[in-house]
Structures are given as C-alpha cells and as structure tokens.
Design a protein around this motif. Structure first.
Motif, PDB file in Angstrom:
ATOM      1  N   UNK A   1      32.453 -69.766  -4.498  1.00 19.59           N
ATOM      2  CA  UNK A   1      31.882 -68.437  -4.350  1.00 19.59           C
ATOM      3  C   UNK A   1      31.297 -68.320  -2.942  1.00 19.59           C
ATOM      4  N   UNK A   2      31.397 -67.122  -2.373  1.00 20.15           N
ATOM      5  CA  UNK A   2      31.047 -67.006  -0.950  1.00 20.15           C
ATOM      6  C   UNK A   2      29.809 -66.169  -0.669  1.00 20.15           C
ATOM      7  N   UNK A   3      29.036 -65.836  -1.681  1.00 17.91           N
ATOM      8  CA  UNK A   3      27.743 -65.225  -1.456  1.00 17.91           C
ATOM      9  C   UNK A   3      27.796 -63.949  -0.631  1.00 17.91           C
ATOM     10  N   UNK A   4      26.766 -63.751   0.190  1.00 19.14           N
ATOM     11  CA  UNK A   4      26.589 -62.488   0.907  1.00 19.14           C
ATOM     12  C   UNK A   4      27.567 -62.269   2.049  1.00 19.14           C
ATOM     13  N   UNK A   5      28.452 -63.211   2.325  1.00 15.96           N
ATOM     14  CA  UNK A   5      29.492 -62.918   3.315  1.00 15.96           C
ATOM     15  C   UNK A   5      30.388 -61.782   2.814  1.00 15.96           C
ATOM     16  N   UNK A   6      30.338 -61.489   1.499  1.00 16.73           N
ATOM     17  CA  UNK A   6      31.106 -60.369   0.951  1.00 16.73           C
ATOM     18  C   UNK A   6      30.520 -59.028   1.370  1.00 16.73           C
ATOM     19  N   UNK A   7      29.276 -59.006   1.831  1.00 16.70           N
ATOM     20  CA  UNK A   7      28.650 -57.734   2.217  1.00 16.70           C
ATOM     21  C   UNK A   7      29.392 -57.072   3.363  1.00 16.70           C
ATOM     22  N   UNK A   8      30.104 -57.859   4.156  1.00 18.96           N
ATOM     23  CA  UNK A   8      30.863 -57.282   5.264  1.00 18.96           C
ATOM     24  C   UNK A   8      31.887 -56.268   4.762  1.00 18.96           C
ATOM     25  N   UNK A   9      32.477 -56.525   3.597  1.00 17.39           N
ATOM     26  CA  UNK A   9      33.480 -55.611   3.054  1.00 17.39           C
ATOM     27  C   UNK A   9      32.822 -54.351   2.494  1.00 17.39           C
ATOM     28  N   UNK A  10      31.593 -54.500   1.986  1.00 21.98           N
ATOM     29  CA  UNK A  10      30.834 -53.328   1.547  1.00 21.98           C
ATOM     30  C   UNK A  10      30.471 -52.466   2.745  1.00 21.98           C
ATOM     31  N   UNK A  11      30.074 -53.096   3.842  1.00 21.98           N
ATOM     32  CA  UNK A  11      29.781 -52.363   5.076  1.00 21.98           C
ATOM     33  C   UNK A  11      31.018 -51.604   5.542  1.00 21.98           C
ATOM     34  N   UNK A  12      32.168 -52.279   5.525  1.00 16.89           N
ATOM     35  CA  UNK A  12      33.410 -51.633   5.962  1.00 16.89           C
ATOM     36  C   UNK A  12      33.747 -50.432   5.083  1.00 16.89           C
ATOM     37  N   UNK A  13      33.601 -50.575   3.778  1.00 15.50           N
ATOM     38  CA  UNK A  13      33.903 -49.470   2.859  1.00 15.50           C
ATOM     39  C   UNK A  13      32.937 -48.312   3.055  1.00 15.50           C
ATOM     40  N   UNK A  14      31.661 -48.640   3.304  1.00 13.93           N
ATOM     41  CA  UNK A  14      30.664 -47.589   3.510  1.00 13.93           C
ATOM     42  C   UNK A  14      30.954 -46.810   4.789  1.00 13.93           C
ATOM     43  N   UNK A  15      31.248 -47.523   5.885  1.00 19.20           N
ATOM     44  CA  UNK A  15      31.551 -46.851   7.146  1.00 19.20           C
ATOM     45  C   UNK A  15      32.813 -46.013   6.999  1.00 19.20           C
ATOM     46  N   UNK A  16      33.810 -46.556   6.307  1.00 16.65           N
ATOM     47  CA  UNK A  16      35.059 -45.821   6.091  1.00 16.65           C
ATOM     48  C   UNK A  16      34.816 -44.526   5.321  1.00 16.65           C
ATOM     49  N   UNK A  17      33.827 -44.540   4.442  1.00 14.03           N
ATOM     50  CA  UNK A  17      33.511 -43.364   3.641  1.00 14.03           C
ATOM     51  C   UNK A  17      32.587 -42.402   4.372  1.00 14.03           C
ATOM     52  N   UNK A  18      32.132 -42.781   5.563  1.00 14.12           N
ATOM     53  CA  UNK A  18      31.297 -41.903   6.351  1.00 14.12           C
ATOM     54  C   UNK A  18      29.812 -42.131   6.198  1.00 14.12           C
ATOM     55  N   UNK A  19      29.425 -43.238   5.559  1.00 15.96           N
ATOM     56  CA  UNK A  19      28.002 -43.543   5.418  1.00 15.96           C
ATOM     57  C   UNK A  19      27.443 -43.913   6.785  1.00 15.96           C
ATOM     58  N   UNK A  20      26.339 -43.284   7.202  1.00 15.21           N
ATOM     59  CA  UNK A  20      25.775 -43.608   8.513  1.00 15.21           C
ATOM     60  C   UNK A  20      25.106 -44.965   8.508  1.00 15.21           C
ATOM     61  N   UNK A  21      25.070 -45.578   9.662  1.00 12.42           N
ATOM     62  CA  UNK A  21      24.413 -46.877   9.778  1.00 12.42           C
ATOM     63  C   UNK A  21      22.898 -46.757   9.610  1.00 12.42           C
TER      64      UNK A  21
END
Length: 800
Positions: free
Chosen positions: A405-425
């Motif tokens: 299991x890779x822990x919070x390194x998966x958050x990078x994909x959540x960040x990518x999906x959020x930015x792709x959806x237009x979520x502001x930083x």
C-alpha cells in the motif's frame, strides 16, 4: 577449399565406397567372418531399409549461441546460454588448430569423400575382433553429422537414437555424410564442425573454448594450445584440463606426436610444445550464465521476463526461453550504470541486507518511460538474508513481490482530478483533526460506496481551514478525504489508471474505496509509482515502463520488439498544476522540505500506511522521477517501529524521515552533472480554477443561506459546532470555501454559524430626565410682536 587441398573425390565415388562397405556389412551379417548380426543387432534387410528411407540431405538447426544483455552505455549486464558458443569463420581460427584437429581426428580429410573407406574397414575388422563397437573410424564429416543430430534432438528418445553405438546409426550417418559432402565444401564442413564441437566446461565451438581455457581468440592459438583443444573433442570430460591436468597433457602430447608423425611439425617443435605446461589456471575465464551471476540480477530477471512476453521469440514462454538462450541475441536495455550506482549507493547508505525491513527504489526518465535503475536492500540469492523477490515490480513477473500500500502518495492523483475539474488551488475545506465519515456516501464509477465504521484523522498538524496548497504541504488527510468526496472517486481512479496504477498483486484496477486518496485501494510497486509521477514531470505524457530498447541477432538483424509507448494522459495545464502543488511539499514548511537539494525544481509526496507497515517518498525533477519505499515484507506484516533499518531499531517511521533520505541520496547523485531544470509554471486560470462567485451570506439565517446557494448550483451543509463571530448568534458567520475564493460549480459549501460571542451589543437609548422641566419665561421687549414666525396656516395672526 583449404590451401593445398587436393582434388576432391566426387559424389559417385562416395556412393560406391558406401555400397562396398554396405556389402561388406551384408557379408559379415551372412556369417562369412564372425556372428556380426548377433553383436550389432542389425540385419542386411534392416540396414537396407535404413538407407532407403533416410532423407537425401541433412537439415541442421542453427547453432546455439549465447545471448548477451547490455546496459545503455554498452557494458555487459548478463550472458544467457544453453551452450556457450561464439561462431567464427575459418579465417578466424589459427591454422595450427586446423592442422591439429585434422591430424588427430581425420588425417585424410581432404583426400576422401564422405567415407574414409580405409578407416571404416579397419574399424569394422577391429570391432569384429573385439566383439563390440570399439572403434568408429568416423570421418570429420561423419562426426559433424552426429553432432548435428544430437543438437537437433529434443527428447530423450531422439538423444538416444543420435548417440546409440550401433551399426544402424553408423549407416544412417554415412548416408547423411554423403549429402553433406555434396552440399558443402571441405572447408565449410571443417568450419561447421569446429563451431559445433563440444570442448568441455560448457564451452561449445573452438572460439568459446579458446577464450575459456587460454583467454585468447581462436585466431591466436599456439601449437600446444591448439593440440590441447584438438585432443579434447574425443572426450571433453575425461580430458578436461581444469579437472584432469595430467590426462589432458597426455592426450595433448598424443596429438603433438601425431602431428610430428605426419610431418606437420618438426621433432623440435613437438618437444618444445610437450614441455609447455598444459594450462595456466590464472588465464581460465568462466562465462557466467544467467541473471543470478549478473551484477544487476533483479533488473536482469525483469528484462528476461519482458523478453519472454514477446511472441516474436516463441508461441509460449518456454519456446521464448529456449530461443533467447540459443539465438545469440544482443539485447540493449535502458539501465544507466551511473543512475544504478546512485540508487545502489543510497540503498547501501541507508539500509543493510540484514535489516528486518526492506528498502527499494526505482528511477525512471520522464517522457520516455526508460527505467534507469532498480535497487533494493536484500541481495539476490537463496541463502539466509538473501531473496529472489524483486521488491520493485509486480507479481505478474517471476520473482516480482507485488507491491505495498502506498499511503498518501495517492493524493497526487486526487490533486490532478481536482485541478482537472477546475478546483482552485486556494480551495479551502474545514479539516478537523478527526473526521467522522462512517456511512458517508462517496460516488464511484458504478454508483456509490461507503465505510460503515470510518473515523480517519490527520497524522500531521494542520490549520483548521487549509487550501489545497496548505493541505498538500502538511499531507492533511481530512482535507483530501473531503475533496475526494466532493469531486467523486471515479475521476481520481480514472486518472490513476491512465498513469499505469493498478493492483500489483492481482493486476486488477484499484478498488474505489472511501480511503482511496490515502492509498488503501491496492498494492503498488516503486516502478509503477515512479513512472506515474514521471507523467507529471513530462507535463501529462504517460509512457509505459521500458527496459528493452533494441534486440538484434548476432548477424545484426533487428528483432521486432515493443518500442516506446507514450500517450497523453493529462493536459499540460493540469500536469503543471500538479507540479506546482507538489513543489510546495518541498518547501521548508512542507513534509518534504528537508529533502530539497540543488537548484532544480523538485516536487514530491510522502506516504505512510496504517500501522506504519510501509512508508514512501515519490518525487521528481523534469529529468528523473523516483519512488522509494521501506516496508515489512515478511508475513505477518508488523509496524516498522521496532524493526531494524540500517542496523538500528526504528523509533519512528515516516515517508519524509525514513523513505525520503533514500530518495534524496539517490536522486542527488543521479542528477549530478545534469543541467538545472524548471517546471512550467501553471497559468492563472489553473491556479484560480474554474470557479463561480459565492454570495455574501454573513448574517443570514441558515435556511435562507442554503436556499441562495441552491439557486446558484451549490450544495450546502452546516458545520456541527458554532464559531466565534461578530454575526448574530445562529446566523452565518462565514463559509468554506470563503466568499472571496469562490467555488467550483456543484461544490459543497459549509456554513459556519455564529455563536454571537463577538457581536457588538446595540447602543442603549438615552436616559430620560428625572422630573418635569419648566421652560423659563421670557418677556419680550415692548413692541415685539407676539405672534410666532409667519405660518401659512395662520395668515391673520393678530399682533399686539
């Protein structure tokens, strides 16, 4: 034709000689001399049938040759072979070797055809006198036929038929020999024989034998060396000079004396050669076979596994393995010795082979998928403290461990999906230390999911109302869980899949669970994670991991192999946004702040799984990407705290403090000497996101605020506890996200209600007088009018 070669007997003569010998056999079988049939177990009729139904020509298999695997700089990684052989031409063989082999094996080779009638008749009579097959009388051509039939044999029965000491086999060899003599010149036959013959110690062919025993090419063989090799072909095991130096010398000297008898060499040459030591053990060179003997055994095993997947090498993995080990392939790979050295040095610096925990790292080049290095703490082998597991690759490959299991390194994909959806930083979410999510619904690609008993918490300190940038810096679990709930698990899982993420044990897609963003969706390998992060570095261009860059045959012919396979997985703007967010992790107040080095832009993410059973750091520049892991790889899996790493018991385990230093040391050395690199800065729209304005809701009752948000396409929820505010108690104090930041369409807006603690109390009315006040009487001066100012209502006010 060999220099000085006399005219060759024609094929008709060979056939006549063959028939004469066959006739002799028939006569013997009939009982003229000795009971041959009883000894040989063959009849004239059977011999006739054998000859009649044999093919007219000998179909030979290509010579089995060693295959070699090379690193990107041309250095040798490994040699694979069933038979260690390097074919050479006749011109690449010392004339002394040619003379020696002919002298001892077939001194009339250039004078007779397929059959040496004198030798064969002599052998037949000797065998009859001994009562069994004692002497072959085989010509070099017949020996070549025999070796070729053995090389073609695939089953025990075929091998037995090719080596049986019977006259039936000899007759078959003669028929084939006639065909060979018709097809090839004497020089060609001699060349093929010397390349095919076995010389002991797994050395096939004169070139491999010469390099093995003497460390010189066959073209440089001296007289005693040539005589030694010529003597070996009769009994490669019995005359092996590394095991039986005395027998080997005796046999060599027999060859030398035979060469003297034939006037090939002088008596002095023979004496001098006989006095020469048979072998210098210091010059014996063994050719290591297989990945187990490679300097990079785990990487080598992975290469071979990828080769076996190529159907150009065989319909099955077994066929492919046989082809790879016999085809003399030249395999070029992506392994970079400089980068590999950096990875190995880092592993050695931060871990030991005897640790209870294991450490591993993979380094990949963004934009190409070239796997530059793989290293791990446990060495290759079957002894205690060794392993055949490759902790960097999937279980689908032989030896692949299958990830962690890779822990919070998966958050990078959540960040990518959020930015792709237009979520502001700048998007803020109230993120408490503990977040009750039991029974909360998360949308998936097929519906919804929930966890009936799930109350996650943050493992690091964080501000109460972080933005995406703040949450990435501090790896705030409760922020990213809420963000993943708002944007849905499907977009995150889809991006992860596009970037090559799947379960390394089952090869199935990652499971869309509530804790997906925290890395509990499946088991991941360092190779998969480093390559996925390389996609961010390459501005969204995903490339499949590639270890084989080219394959050619020994003759230089290109073998079709899968080449680079790249496709756009993310838009450049989304990747730029991810890089910008993950760069913040490397700032001094970020979880990766202590790992920043050099002048190049670096981005990364830490990861720790439940109970600290594995910790990660994945990071990259635009030149290289790497993922390191420290984990318990021995069931039952335990907390890393208390286990040994680098020979010491761990008191703490974290992505930044445990796996991070391995990443830092490896990447710092690997990037040394490369130009300074920068990420492309995201544009303003990517930073601000695709947001809608939020209304000013401060001071409104909750119901009215919720209604306004619904009209604008937002969802609303009320925070469970009131907050200090100057708004009237029970009304909206503020929202998350804040009004000034706006929010993506359809986002959940949290209403924080005021407890009224900071509300300004209303101004009290003025204090009324204590009693009636009588206005003073003012007497007007004489003649002053008694009417007040003119009033249109009283135009006729009388004046006194």
């Amino acid at each position: 034709m060999h220099r000085g070669e006399p005219a060759r007997p024609n094929v008709v003569q060979s056939v006549i000689l063959f028939l004469l010998v066959s006739g002799l056999c028939g006569a013997l079988v009939a009982g003229l001399a000795l009971p041959f049939a009883g000894l040989a177990g063959v009849t004239t009729e059977k011999a006739h049938d054998t000859v009649q139904y044999l093919p007219q020509d000998l179909k030979t298999e290509p010579l089995a040759q060693k295959s070699q695997i090379f690193a990107a700089d041309g250095s040798l990684i490994a040699t694979l072979y069933q038979e260690n052989r390097t074919p050479v031409t006749l011109k690449q063989i010392s004339p002394l070797m040619l003379k020696a082999i002919i002298a001892i094996e077939d001194d009339r080779f250039y004078e007779h055809g397929a059959l040496d009638a004198k030798g064969t008749l002599r052998a037949l009579l000797r065998n009859q006198s001994q009562g069994s097959v004692q002497q072959g009388g085989s010509s070099i051509t017949q020996q070549y036929v025999k070796l070729s039939l053995i090389a073609k044999a695939r089953t025990p029965e075929e091998i037995q038929a090719a080596t049986a000491e019977t006259y039936e086999r000899k007759v078959a060899e003669l028929r084939y020999a006639i065909a060979v003599e018709k097809q090839y010149s004497k020089d060609e036959i001699l060349n093929r024989y010397l390349n095919l013959a076995f010389f002991g110690d797994r050395s096939y062919g004169v070139e491999a034998a010469s390099m093995h025993y003497f460390g010189v090419h066959a073209s440089k063989l001296t007289l005693p060396q040539a005589a030694l090799l010529a003597g070996l072909v009769k009994n490669p095991t019995g005359y092996n000079p590394t095991n039986n130096p005395k027998r080997a010398k005796d046999r060599r000297d027999v060859v030398l004396r035979r060469m003297q008898e034939l006037n090939i060499i002088s008596a002095k040459q023979a004496r001098d050669a006989i006095r020469t030591p048979v072998l210098d053990p210091a010059k014996v060179r063994n050719v290591p076979n297989g990945c187990a003997n490679s300097k990079y055994p785990f990487y080598c095993d992975y290469i071979v596994a990828k080769l076996k997947e190529n159907r150009a090498f065989g319909k099955s993995k077994e066929d492919a393995e046989n082809y790879i080990e016999t085809a003399g392939l030249i395999v070029r790979t992506s392994l970079d010795p400089k980068v590999q050295k950096a990875a190995e040095a880092s592993i050695k610096k931060h871990s030991k082979a005897t640790d209870s925990a294991v450490a591993a790292i993979t380094i990949v080049e963004p934009g190409t998928g070239l796997v530059k290095a793989m290293a791990q703490s446990r060495p290759y082998g079957s002894k205690k403290g060794q392993t055949s597991y490759n902790y960097n690759v999937e279980k689908s490959y032989p030896g692949g461990y299958g990830g962690f299991q890779n822990g919070s390194t998966m958050k990078a994909f959540t960040i990518a999906a959020a930015i792709q959806k237009g979520v502001p930083m700048t998007y803020r979410i109230n993120s408490p230390q503990v977040l009750p999510l039991s029974g909360k619904k998360f949308s998936t690609c097929t519906g919804t999911t929930d966890d009936p008993d799930y109350t996650p918490k943050n493992s690091t300190k964080t501000i109460a109302d972080p933005s995406m940038l703040d949450a990435a810096k501090a790896s705030t679990n409760t922020y990213f869980l809420q963000l993943s709930q708002q944007i849905g698990l499907c977009p995150i899982a889809t991006i992860a899949s596009k970037l090559g993420m799947y379960d390394a044990q089952t090869m199935d897609p990652l499971e869309q669970v509530v804790s997906f963003t925290l890395g509990s969706a499946g088991l991941i390998t360092p190779l998969m994670l480093s390559n996925a992060y390389a996609t961010f570095a390459a501005r969204g261009m995903y490339c499949k991991p590639q270890v084989i860059t080219a394959v050619t045959t020994s003759k230089g012919k290109t073998v079709p192999t899968p080449g680079p396979s790249c496709r756009r997985a993310l838009s450049p703007t989304v990747a730029d946004g991810v890089n910008y967010v993950l760069q913040k992790v490397m700032e001094p107040d970020g979880t990766g702040g202590k790992l920043k080095f050099g002048k190049s832009d670096l981005a990364g993410k830490t990861g720790t799984i439940d109970s600290n059973k594995a910790v990660w750091f994945a990071g990259y520049s635009s030149k290289l990407a790497a993922a390191s892991v420290v984990a318990d790889a021995s069931p039952p899996y335990d907390d890393l705290i208390g286990q040994t790493l680098n020979g010491k018991k761990m008191r703490d385990a974290s992505g930044s403090g445990t796996a991070g230093p391995i990443w830092e040391s490896a990447m710092q050395a690997a990037l040394l000497g490369l130009p300074t690199s920068r990420f492309v800065a995201p544009d303003d729209k990517t930073i601000r996101g695709n947001v809608k304005d939020l209304p000013n809701l401060k001071g409104l009752p909750p119901a009215e605020a919720i209604a306004k948000l619904a009209q604008l396409g937002f969802k609303a929820q009320v925070a469970p506890a009131p907050v200090d505010s100057d708004a009237v108690a029970g009304t909206v104090a503020y929202t998350s996200p804040r009004q000034e930041d706006g929010a993506p369409e359809g986002a959940i807006v949290t209403l924080f209600l005021s407890n009224g603690s900071k509300a300004i109390p209303p101004t009290p009315p003025p204090t009324p007088p204590t009693g009636p006040i009588t206005p003073p009487t003012i007497k007007p001066p004489p003649g002053f009018p008694t009417c007040g100012p003119w009033d249109p209502k009283y135009p006729n006010c009388r004046r006194r």
